[in-house]
Design an enzyme around this catalytic site. Structure first.
Site, PDB file in Angstrom:
ATOM      1  N   TRP A   4       7.415  -0.348   4.147  1.00 58.10           N
ATOM      2  CA  TRP A   4       7.958   0.339   2.958  1.00 58.10           C
ATOM      3  C   TRP A   4       9.337   0.887   3.237  1.00 58.10           C
ATOM      4  O   TRP A   4      10.133   1.022   2.338  1.00 58.10           O
ATOM      5  CB  TRP A   4       6.993   1.411   2.447  1.00 58.10           C
TER       6      TRP A   4
ATOM      7  N   HIS B 177      14.941  12.820  12.263  1.00 56.53           N
ATOM      8  CA  HIS B 177      13.740  12.873  13.109  1.00 56.53           C
ATOM      9  C   HIS B 177      12.890  11.618  12.934  1.00 56.53           C
ATOM     10  O   HIS B 177      11.941  11.415  13.681  1.00 56.53           O
ATOM     11  CB  HIS B 177      12.931  14.170  12.896  1.00 56.53           C
ATOM     12  N   HIS B 178      13.226  10.813  11.946  1.00 56.28           N
ATOM     13  CA  HIS B 178      12.575   9.498  11.848  1.00 56.28           C
ATOM     14  C   HIS B 178      13.256   8.494  12.780  1.00 56.28           C
ATOM     15  O   HIS B 178      12.836   7.355  12.863  1.00 56.28           O
ATOM     16  CB  HIS B 178      12.640   8.975  10.413  1.00 56.28           C
TER      17      HIS B 178
ATOM     18  N   LYS C 196       3.777  29.682   3.575  1.00 58.70           N
ATOM     19  CA  LYS C 196       2.934  29.297   2.442  1.00 58.70           C
ATOM     20  C   LYS C 196       1.467  29.365   2.822  1.00 58.70           C
ATOM     21  O   LYS C 196       0.633  29.908   2.098  1.00 58.70           O
ATOM     22  CB  LYS C 196       3.279  27.877   1.986  1.00 58.70           C
TER      23      LYS C 196
ATOM     24  N   HIS D 116      13.189  11.692   3.591  1.00 61.19           N
ATOM     25  CA  HIS D 116      12.543  12.935   3.972  1.00 61.19           C
ATOM     26  C   HIS D 116      12.400  13.912   2.815  1.00 61.19           C
ATOM     27  O   HIS D 116      11.315  14.438   2.606  1.00 61.19           O
ATOM     28  CB  HIS D 116      13.128  13.585   5.223  1.00 61.19           C
TER      29      HIS D 116
ATOM     30  N   TYR E 299       8.793  15.850   0.581  1.00 64.34           N
ATOM     31  CA  TYR E 299       8.566  17.126  -0.106  1.00 64.34           C
ATOM     32  C   TYR E 299       8.388  16.918  -1.594  1.00 64.34           C
ATOM     33  O   TYR E 299       7.705  17.697  -2.253  1.00 64.34           O
ATOM     34  CB  TYR E 299       9.694  18.112   0.234  1.00 64.34           C
TER      35      TYR E 299
ATOM     36  N   HIS F  28       0.847  -1.203   0.000  1.00 69.66           N
ATOM     37  CA  HIS F  28       0.000   0.000   0.000  1.00 69.66           C
ATOM     38  C   HIS F  28       0.877   1.246   0.000  1.00 69.66           C
ATOM     39  O   HIS F  28       0.684   2.163  -0.808  1.00 69.66           O
ATOM     40  CB  HIS F  28      -0.925   0.004   1.222  1.00 69.66           C
TER      41      HIS F  28
ATOM     42  N   THR G  67       6.743  26.537   5.872  1.00 65.93           N
ATOM     43  CA  THR G  67       5.435  25.936   5.612  1.00 65.93           C
ATOM     44  C   THR G  67       4.330  26.902   6.041  1.00 65.93           C
ATOM     45  O   THR G  67       3.343  27.101   5.329  1.00 65.93           O
ATOM     46  CB  THR G  67       5.306  24.606   6.372  1.00 65.93           C
TER      47      THR G  67
ATOM     48  N   ASP H 248       7.805  21.491 -26.445  1.00 67.30           N
ATOM     49  CA  ASP H 248       7.914  20.151 -25.850  1.00 67.30           C
ATOM     50  C   ASP H 248       8.940  20.254 -24.735  1.00 67.30           C
ATOM     51  O   ASP H 248       9.407  21.346 -24.417  1.00 67.30           O
ATOM     52  CB  ASP H 248       8.334  19.093 -26.886  1.00 67.30           C
TER      53      ASP H 248
ATOM     54  N   GLU I 262      11.924  13.008  -0.011  1.00 68.49           N
ATOM     55  CA  GLU I 262      10.830  12.366  -0.743  1.00 68.49           C
ATOM     56  C   GLU I 262       9.469  12.901  -0.293  1.00 68.49           C
ATOM     57  O   GLU I 262       8.555  13.084  -1.094  1.00 68.49           O
ATOM     58  CB  GLU I 262      10.900  10.843  -0.555  1.00 68.49           C
TER      59      GLU I 262
ATOM     60  N   SER J 288      -1.320  26.698  -5.559  1.00 67.31           N
ATOM     61  CA  SER J 288      -0.896  28.083  -5.757  1.00 67.31           C
ATOM     62  C   SER J 288      -1.340  28.645  -7.103  1.00 67.31           C
ATOM     63  O   SER J 288      -1.281  29.843  -7.332  1.00 67.31           O
ATOM     64  CB  SER J 288       0.634  28.190  -5.650  1.00 67.31           C
TER      65      SER J 288
ATOM     66  N   ARG K  85       1.285   1.064  14.831  1.00 65.37           N
ATOM     67  CA  ARG K  85       1.015   0.840  13.410  1.00 65.37           C
ATOM     68  C   ARG K  85       1.522  -0.550  13.032  1.00 65.37           C
ATOM     69  O   ARG K  85       2.290  -1.167  13.756  1.00 65.37           O
ATOM     70  CB  ARG K  85       1.664   1.930  12.555  1.00 65.37           C
TER      71      ARG K  85
ATOM     72  N   SER L 206      13.907   5.792 -13.542  1.00 67.21           N
ATOM     73  CA  SER L 206      12.829   6.496 -14.235  1.00 67.21           C
ATOM     74  C   SER L 206      12.666   7.913 -13.700  1.00 67.21           C
ATOM     75  O   SER L 206      12.629   8.883 -14.457  1.00 67.21           O
ATOM     76  CB  SER L 206      11.527   5.701 -14.061  1.00 67.21           C
ATOM     77  N   SER L 207      12.594   8.036 -12.376  1.00 68.98           N
ATOM     78  CA  SER L 207      12.379   9.356 -11.790  1.00 68.98           C
ATOM     79  C   SER L 207      13.567  10.268 -12.031  1.00 68.98           C
ATOM     80  O   SER L 207      13.405  11.469 -12.247  1.00 68.98           O
ATOM     81  CB  SER L 207      12.154   9.238 -10.280  1.00 68.98           C
TER      82      SER L 207
END
Lengths: 617, 205, 349
Positions: free
Chosen positions: A142, A305-306, A334, A256, A260, A78, A331, A107, A258, A271, A453, A172-173
């Protein structure tokens, strides 16, 4: 989805370019955007189904619907599906479709590389999911903490599908990100300075740079995991001097940023939408852009922080807690700028606007709960509980998904020439908004009540029964919302109201061309004098930055004389070869040379293929 | 994916916004990404070089004289790469071919040294799976070697295809060589860092 | 608008009350054994104090910002004859304001955070140290005098308790929310943790592994039993000399415990033949309140079910995967044999 593809194909391309082959060989950024979007939505439904099964199992105490082994596969897949196969490619879909349109280009910089990115994504996704058929999907979570991922504790191939699938998706990315960086930096219309770029394009640029710098770190981690599992190279084996924590550092150094990567595209979309439906420019454009840049920079300085509970020592923990809290400042900037974009405006509460407002209101909640566990002592009570699950879903579902939904409703008319149904859209929004809060809101509470979890079962008397039941009801509401969404898409494609070029009275360049856009996007490359060129063109009397008096309107070229890059089948061959190589590694590393040979052949074919008109000059 | 030579779609009479060719900007961005790739591998090595619970340890196997020689070979190849590009830019077909071939040969020589070194280490009991020093050493230098190998293939491709036309690689296409050169110099610079960190510093301690 | 303004505060209050009910419920530790906001020790109290500060700040920010948003949406929604509103591009003073104010709020969160980090970090020198080792999927505890137990960890109420945390296999995380926040167990490093029970908090506290550790992660719970000093002394001395089997049935069970191979993995103090260390130490098992890593009450029905099919209760566990009695049909236990083993294990008091 065949009709979706058909409808867009018929509308968006020259008559000679329809049918399956034209989609396989396409190098048109708009079509690649569609491919990304359709695939991502299908994977989103797959990931959603996995979540739905998880919720059904957890709806009651001591439930017996799903075994613990399958449950582990479900929560692992998931997350992987939603992160890598739904939200990221949905972002890529918008990048592909919109960047050239927003910067006034015909293009992307490397059309075939763009096609390669998509095919690698698709094949990588298939490789990852094929594990369900070949002996079981990845089931170590994950973030796959070592040493649960060792051959001792994860025998079988499931973790190899994880490693190799993510490696393919990473290439790919990376290819896509490099392409977008070059496109945005190098292909802007005359006059479009960096500080005149649409905010969405800005966020795309930031995300692309994040990918450029974060993906290689993940790649190194995955390579080490692969070598550890295949050749016993003891990177993560403590008994040989290795360190399981190395994986955590590497994973979150990627992971992390990731986060963002997942949220900034949605921030960019919102925006664009808030100003359009408020009939006002974005409040504090410069602040919003620099807040995005600041978030990206700081994103590389907060990974630990993880890891507040792994025993890093109080000084390191205090430092990472400070850097994490600091991210709340940009943040917050924004959020306040979005709210004051609304202030004094004339708010048209149509579906894209509703989803955008939903985004802002839910993201506030996710942000605040994030500040709570930025405090390490609190994190000791919250980490790995449902409080975190609630937090991350408010950010990624309430944030990313709501923002991306807003974008789909907003740009659907530009893509297809037809409006999405407003009535169904509003119903879809309210079902999602309510369903999301009913599903994820109570998770804060069960988290505070101590529910961990990743548990497949819990006992009666835990005090979590009612909240879990409620969450599962929320999941049903969400499922109904998604069905409405699907119905709306199909109905709108077939019989939606014809949109016209500029249905929302919007502000940026993509709305100045026809819906759907012609293959070449712009017959005359626009000249840009302000942040909102199309709005200023419509309302010259209100414009902040006016064109000089001697400005000459660009001359339209004859469409017949505009050369677009030729279609190419080499990208899909290279992507197939590379993915086959990755898949064969699982069977036998030596067989992988077959895939390698196909890749090499594809690369040489690619190099010597005349790509576009420049070759003929 | 370092080998594409995709051309940009025609965007009218416009030059690029930055003035840099698309492909050059792509290469620079790609190399920025590569910095993080090698940076992570080097960080892993530094974490592990003295963490092995059993030998061989770095000081026992590293052979500074041999690796200094191979380092010299690789650095020389950067010089020949510069000369190759200069020759092609001034339209000197023969020199261009010679220097490209020289660069490829020097790169291949470096790879030969590396194969020899790996074999020596394995003979001395240091396999990739022996300890964490071995694991991080072989991974770091192995990936660098793979990059050199890709560079050699690229150079050989340029060399062979320069014979497709009697003009060799014309000055107007010197960018094809320049891109290869950017990549090649980057790989050399990475080696300088690896040589310093892995060989010099590790053997001093 | 007038109507909206009248109704909204009441509606908000109502919603708030509904939202608060479960929070209040979560405070009750009897209904929620793993609740994180019912602290029973100094360390948990420190975290709770910090939690209250940050929670209140977060709630205030939440209400202010969401109200501002909601107000803007209602106030500025489009009306039929709206023209084009004034094109405002920004305001530097406001930007500076909403940079500085959040920064100050964060300082107000960060300072007590840092103080708490250092307060709860080091294990005090006089702590009573217990070694904890995590296994897939149970907990082993070794006391300073060498006694060993599993999953039900008794501690004295009059001392500061410290733990060293190690793992025998994969990552785990040790957590008893009412007593202390979690700390991970990581191969190759020894983490520590400590707490001092508050006065008058003798009783049972549920804990759980909170780092995903495989198939039975959900079933890896534990109980910490805070005893009065006298009870604790009695319990530890009992660990060293368990009573002999009392009944004939239990005596049969005693023999089966050896003949069925249980002794290969389990230790029972006082038995020279039972010194296995792969599985949990079963000394004083009969006096334990729970079984299966604190997932089931320790009674005849549950113990019988566990011995019949451990895989059903704890998927993936080593006993059902490796013990001959579950893998070799020739050695499978008859119901009468299970009854005897149950009687024997229950006699270990």
């Amino acid at each position: 989805m065949a009709s979706a593809v058909g409808a867009i194909g018929a509308a968006g391309a020259a008559p000679s370019e329809s049918g399956v082959w034209s989609w396989i060989t396409t190098v048109d950024h708009k079509r690649i955007g569609v491919l990304y979007g359709v695939s991502a939505i299908l994977f989103f439904l797959l990931g959603g189904s996995e979540a739905f099964l998880i919720r059904m199992q957890l709806a009651s105490a001591d439930a017996d619907l799903i075994s613990s082994g399958v449950f582990s596969q479900l929560f692992t897949m998931h997350a992987l599906t939603m992160v890598f196969l739904a939200i990221m490619p949905l972002g890529a879909a918008f990048f592909n479709f919109l960047i050239p349109l927003q910067i006034g280009a015909r293009d992307v910089a490397f059309p075939r590389l763009n096609a390669l990115s998509y095919w690698l994504f698709l094949f990588g996704a298939i490789l990852l999911n094929s594990s369900f058929v070949f002996g079981g999907a990845p089931d170590a979570g994950w973030f796959a903490y070592a040493n649960l991922t060792s051959t001792t504790y994860s025998p079988g191939d499931s973790m190899d599908f994880f490693t190799l699938g993510l490696l393919v998706l990473g290439v790919s990315s990376l290819a896509a990100a490099l392409n977008f960086v070059v496109t945005i930096l190098n292909m802007r219309a005359p006059g479009m300075t960096l500080m005149r770029m649409p905010v969405f394009t800005w966020m795309a640029l930031i995300v692309s740079f994040l990918l450029v710098f974060a993906l290689p770190i993940l790649t190194v981690g995955l390579v080490e995991l692969l070598l550890w599992r295949f050749f016993d190279m003891p990177f993560f084996s403590a008994e040989f001097g290795g360190d399981p924590l190395l994986w955590q550092h590497v994973f979150w150094l990627f992971g992390h940023p990731e986060v963002y990567i997942l949220i900034l595209p949605a921030m960019g979309i919102v925006s664009e939408i808030l100003p359009t439906f408020s009939k006002k420019p974005l409040f504090g454009y410069t602040a919003v852009v620099f807040a995005g840049v600041a978030i990206a920079f700081m994103g590389f300085a907060v990974w630990a922080h993880h890891m507040f509970t792994v025993g890093l020592g109080p000084v390191a923990i205090a430092a990472f807690s400070a850097s994490t809290m600091l991210i709340a400042v940009p943040t917050g900037i924004k959020i306040f700028n979005w709210i004051f974009t609304l202030w004094g405006g004339s708010l048209d509460l149509r579906t894209p606007m509703l989803f955008s407002l939903g985004f802002v209101s839910l993201f506030i909640i996710g942000g605040l709960s994030g500040v709570m566990h930025a405090s390490p002592p609190l994190d000791r009570q919250q980490q790995d509980t449902y409080f975190i699950v609630a937090h991350l879903h408010y950010v990624l579902f309430g944030g990313s998904i709501m923002g991306l939904m807003a974008g789909i409703y907003f740009w659907f008319p530009k893509l297809t020439g037809r409006m999405m149904g407003e009535g169904l859209g509003v119903i879809h929004f309210w079902l999602m908004f309510i369903g999301m809060n009913v599903t994820f809101g109570p998770m804060h509470l069960v988290g505070i009540m101590g529910m961990p979890r990743r548990i497949y079962t819990y006992s009666e008397g835990s005090g979590w029964e009612f909240m879990n039941q409620l969450e599962s009801v929320g999941a049903i509401i969400l499922a109904i919302g998604l069905i409405i969404f699907a119905v709306n898409i199909f109905r709108s494609l077939r019989s939606g109201e014809v949109a016209g070029d500029d249905p929302w009275d919007a502000r940026t360049l993509e709305w100045s061309i026809s819906s759907p856009p012609p293959v070449y996007n712009f017959d005359a490359i626009p000249v840009v004098y302000s942040k909102e060129p199309f709005w200023d063109q419509k309302h010259p009397e209100l414009a902040h930055d006016k064109p000089p008096a001697d400005a000459v309107a660009p001359v339209a070229e004859d469409p017949a004389s505009i050369h677009m890059p030729n279609p190419s089948y080499w990208p899909i061959i290279v992507a197939f070869g590379a993915s086959l190589m990755a898949g064969l590694v699982i069977v036998n590393p030596y067989l992988a040379f077959i895939g390698g040979a196909i890749t090499m052949m594809g690369v040489y074919g690619w190099i010597f293929e005349p790509a576009g008109p420049e070759e003929h000059h | 994916m370092a080998t594409h030579s995709t051309t940009a779609p025609h965007t009218g009479p416009l030059a690029t916004t930055t003035g840099l060719d698309h492909r050059k900007l792509l290469m620079w961005t790609f190399l920025a990404s590569e910095c993080l790739f090698f940076g992570s591998l080097i960080a892993t090595f530094l974490l592990f070089k003295d963490a092995s619970v059993s030998g061989p340890i770095p000081q026992e196997v590293l052979n500074i004289p041999v690796t200094s020689t191979s380092t010299f070979v690789l650095l020389t190849s950067s010089l020949s790469m510069v000369l190759a590009l200069a020759a092609i830019q001034r339209g000197d077909i023969v020199s261009g071919r010679v220097w490209i071939l020289a660069t490829a040969v020097l790169g291949a020589t470096f790879l030969g040294f590396q194969v020899f070194e790996f074999k020596e280490f394995i003979d001395e009991g240091l396999k990739p799976s022996t300890n964490v020093f071995g694991a991080s050493f072989f991974t770091l230098t192995g990936f660098h070697g793979a990059h050199v190998a890709v560079g050699v293939i690229w150079l050989m491709s340029l060399f062979i295809f320069s014979f497709k036309s009697k003009d060799g690689i014309p000055a107007s296409k010197s960018l094809d060589v320049e891109l290869c050169g950017l990549y090649w110099h980057f790989v050399d610079i990475v080696w300088v860092v690896i040589f310093t960190v892995v060989y010099l510093i590790s053997s001093l301690e | 608008m007038a109507n909206l303004k009248n109704i909204r505060p009441k509606a908000l209050l109502g919603l708030l009350a509904i939202a608060l009910l479960p929070i209040l419920a979560a405070c009750s530790s009897t209904d929620n054994p793993l609740t994180t906001i019912s602290p029973k020790s100094d360390v948990a109290d420190d975290i709770q104090q910090l939690y209250k500060i940050i929670f209140v700040i977060a709630m205030v920010v939440f209400i202010v910002v969401e109200t501002l948003l909601l107000y803007a949406v209602i106030k500025f929604r489009r009306r039929p004859n709206d023209g084009i509103p004034k094109q405002v591009h920004g305001n530097t003073v406001m930007e500076i304001t909403w940079t500085i104010i959040p920064a100050l709020i964060l300082v107000a969160i960060a300072v007590p955070t840092w103080i708490t980090i250092f307060e709860i970090d080091d294990v005090p020198d006089d702590a009573y140290m217990i070694e904890i080792v995590g296994h897939q999927w149970w907990w082993e505890a070794t006391y300073p005098d060498g006694q060993v137990t599993a999953n039900e960890i008794h501690v004295p109420s009059d001392r500061t308790i410290g733990f060293t945390l190690d793992t025998a296999d994969v990552l785990h995380s040790f957590w008893i929310p009412q007593l202390f926040g979690k700390q991970d167990l990581i191969p190759g490093r020894t983490n520590t943790l400590w707490f001092t029970p508050n006065p008058g908090t003798e009783g049972r506290y549920l804990g759980q592994c909170v780092e995903f550790c495989g198939a039975s992660h959900a079933n890896m719970r534990l109980e910490m039993i805070v005893d009065s000093p006298a009870d604790f002394a009695a319990w530890t001395s009992g660990l060293e000399s368990p009573a002999p089997a009392a009944t004939a049935l239990a005596a049969t069970g005693y023999d089966l415990f050896a003949s069925k191979g249980c002794v290969a993995c389990h230790t029972i103090s006082g038995r020279n033949d039972a010194i296995g260390i792969i599985g949990p130490n079963l000394s004083l098992f009969g006096s334990r309140l729970t079984l299966g890593s604190a997932t089931l009450d320790n009674n005849t029905v549950n113990l019988t079910a566990w011995l019949q099919d451990p895989e059903d209760i704890k998927p993936g566990n080593i006993m059902s995967k490796s013990a001959p009695i579950y893998n070799n049909p020739g050695l499978a236990m008859a119901d009468t044999e299970i009854d005897a083993l149950v009687a024997y294990l229950q006699s270990l008091k």
